[in-house]
Design a protein around this motif. Structure first.
Motif, PDB file in Angstrom:
ATOM      1  N   ALA A  80       0.831  -1.210   0.000  1.00  0.00           N
ATOM      2  CA  ALA A  80       0.000   0.000   0.000  1.00  0.00           C
ATOM      3  C   ALA A  80       0.863   1.257   0.000  1.00  0.00           C
ATOM      4  CB  ALA A  80      -0.935  -0.004   1.213  1.00  0.00           C
ATOM      5  N   TYR A 119       1.933   1.801  -3.578  1.00  0.00           N
ATOM      6  CA  TYR A 119       0.819   1.489  -4.479  1.00  0.00           C
ATOM      7  C   TYR A 119       1.048   1.985  -5.910  1.00  0.00           C
ATOM      8  CZ  TYR A 119      -3.927   1.206  -6.303  1.00  0.00           C
ATOM      9  OH  TYR A 119      -5.031   0.925  -7.070  1.00  0.00           O
ATOM     10  N   LEU A 162      -1.160  -4.551  -5.371  1.00  0.00           N
ATOM     11  CA  LEU A 162      -2.564  -4.530  -4.961  1.00  0.00           C
ATOM     12  C   LEU A 162      -3.455  -4.352  -6.181  1.00  0.00           C
ATOM     13  CD1 LEU A 162      -2.354  -2.158  -1.857  1.00  0.00           C
ATOM     14  CD2 LEU A 162      -2.923  -4.586  -1.812  1.00  0.00           C
ATOM     15  N   PRO A 205      -5.589   1.003  -1.816  1.00  0.00           N
ATOM     16  CA  PRO A 205      -5.434   0.683  -0.391  1.00  0.00           C
ATOM     17  C   PRO A 205      -6.652   1.050   0.465  1.00  0.00           C
ATOM     18  CG  PRO A 205      -3.415   1.629  -1.229  1.00  0.00           C
ATOM     19  CD  PRO A 205      -4.429   1.743  -2.333  1.00  0.00           C
ATOM     20  N   THR A 244      -8.663   0.549   6.909  1.00  0.00           N
ATOM     21  CA  THR A 244      -8.129   0.017   5.660  1.00  0.00           C
ATOM     22  C   THR A 244      -6.609   0.141   5.630  1.00  0.00           C
ATOM     23  OG1 THR A 244      -8.208   2.155   4.532  1.00  0.00           O
ATOM     24  CG2 THR A 244     -10.232   0.793   4.467  1.00  0.00           C
ATOM     25  N   LEU A 245      -6.026  -0.423   4.587  1.00  0.00           N
ATOM     26  CA  LEU A 245      -4.582  -0.285   4.403  1.00  0.00           C
ATOM     27  C   LEU A 245      -4.208   1.191   4.277  1.00  0.00           C
ATOM     28  CD1 LEU A 245      -3.948  -3.159   1.826  1.00  0.00           C
ATOM     29  CD2 LEU A 245      -3.643  -3.228   4.316  1.00  0.00           C
ATOM     30  N   ALA A 246      -5.044   1.969   3.616  1.00  0.00           N
ATOM     31  CA  ALA A 246      -4.773   3.413   3.474  1.00  0.00           C
ATOM     32  C   ALA A 246      -4.761   4.103   4.835  1.00  0.00           C
ATOM     33  CB  ALA A 246      -5.822   4.059   2.561  1.00  0.00           C
TER      34      ALA A 246
END
Length: 160
Positions: free
Chosen positions: A17, A20, A66, A70, A130-132
């Motif tokens: 992420a 990304y 991904l 993310p 989330t990944l973000a």
């Protein structure tokens, strides 16, 4: 408690992420940066690819990346993939429900009621994050770190 496999999966996904927009990332780079045994990481990344979270590219410039942004990959999905049920009791699980053998009446069971609330709060938190969010949190903490103070040798006291 999260399994080591789930924890490594989250670490690897956060690594991807962070990068990304950089294209595919080599397994060896992820393994080294995240301190994950390479063979174990290969199995984890394959599981994530089979689940539709990652994809891979072979050859020069290859690696893993991904599929979704993310911000669209939440922690509940990852935890369920590697550790199964998020619930602490089978009678409160959404995907893995089983009636407890000793239970007389689920509707009036105080134990079930408490653990249902624990599960719901946990699932909500894992779905919301989330990944973000993880990358954003890390970046905000990094920006708060002050550079080390420089001290001149003139200001230091030397005690015999």
């Amino acid at each position: 408690m999260l399994s080591k496999k789930a924890k490594y999966a989250i670490n690897a996904l956060v690594n991807l992420a962070r990068k990304y927009d950089q294209g595919p990332i080599l397994i060896s780079a992820i393994a080294e940066e995240e301190k994950i045994p390479k063979k174990f990481l290969e199995a984890i990344l394959l599981d994530l690819r089979n689940a539709g979270i990652l994809n891979s590219k072979k050859g020069k410039g290859g690696g893993y990346y991904l599929i979704k942004p993310p911000g669209e990959v939440n922690l509940a999905t990852i935890v369920r993939l590697f550790d199964g049920a998020i619930a602490l009791l089978p009678c409160v699980s959404y995907k893995y429900y089983e009636r407890c053998d000793e239970c007389k009446d689920e509707e009036s069971c105080g134990i079930r009621n408490v653990f249902m609330e624990v599960k719901e709060e946990t699932v909500n938190l894992l779905k919301k994050n989330t990944l973000a969010d993880i990358v954003s949190f890390e970046q905000s903490r990094e920006s708060l770190k002050a550079p080390p103070e420089e001290t001149s040798s003139k200001n230091q006291k030397i005690t015999p």
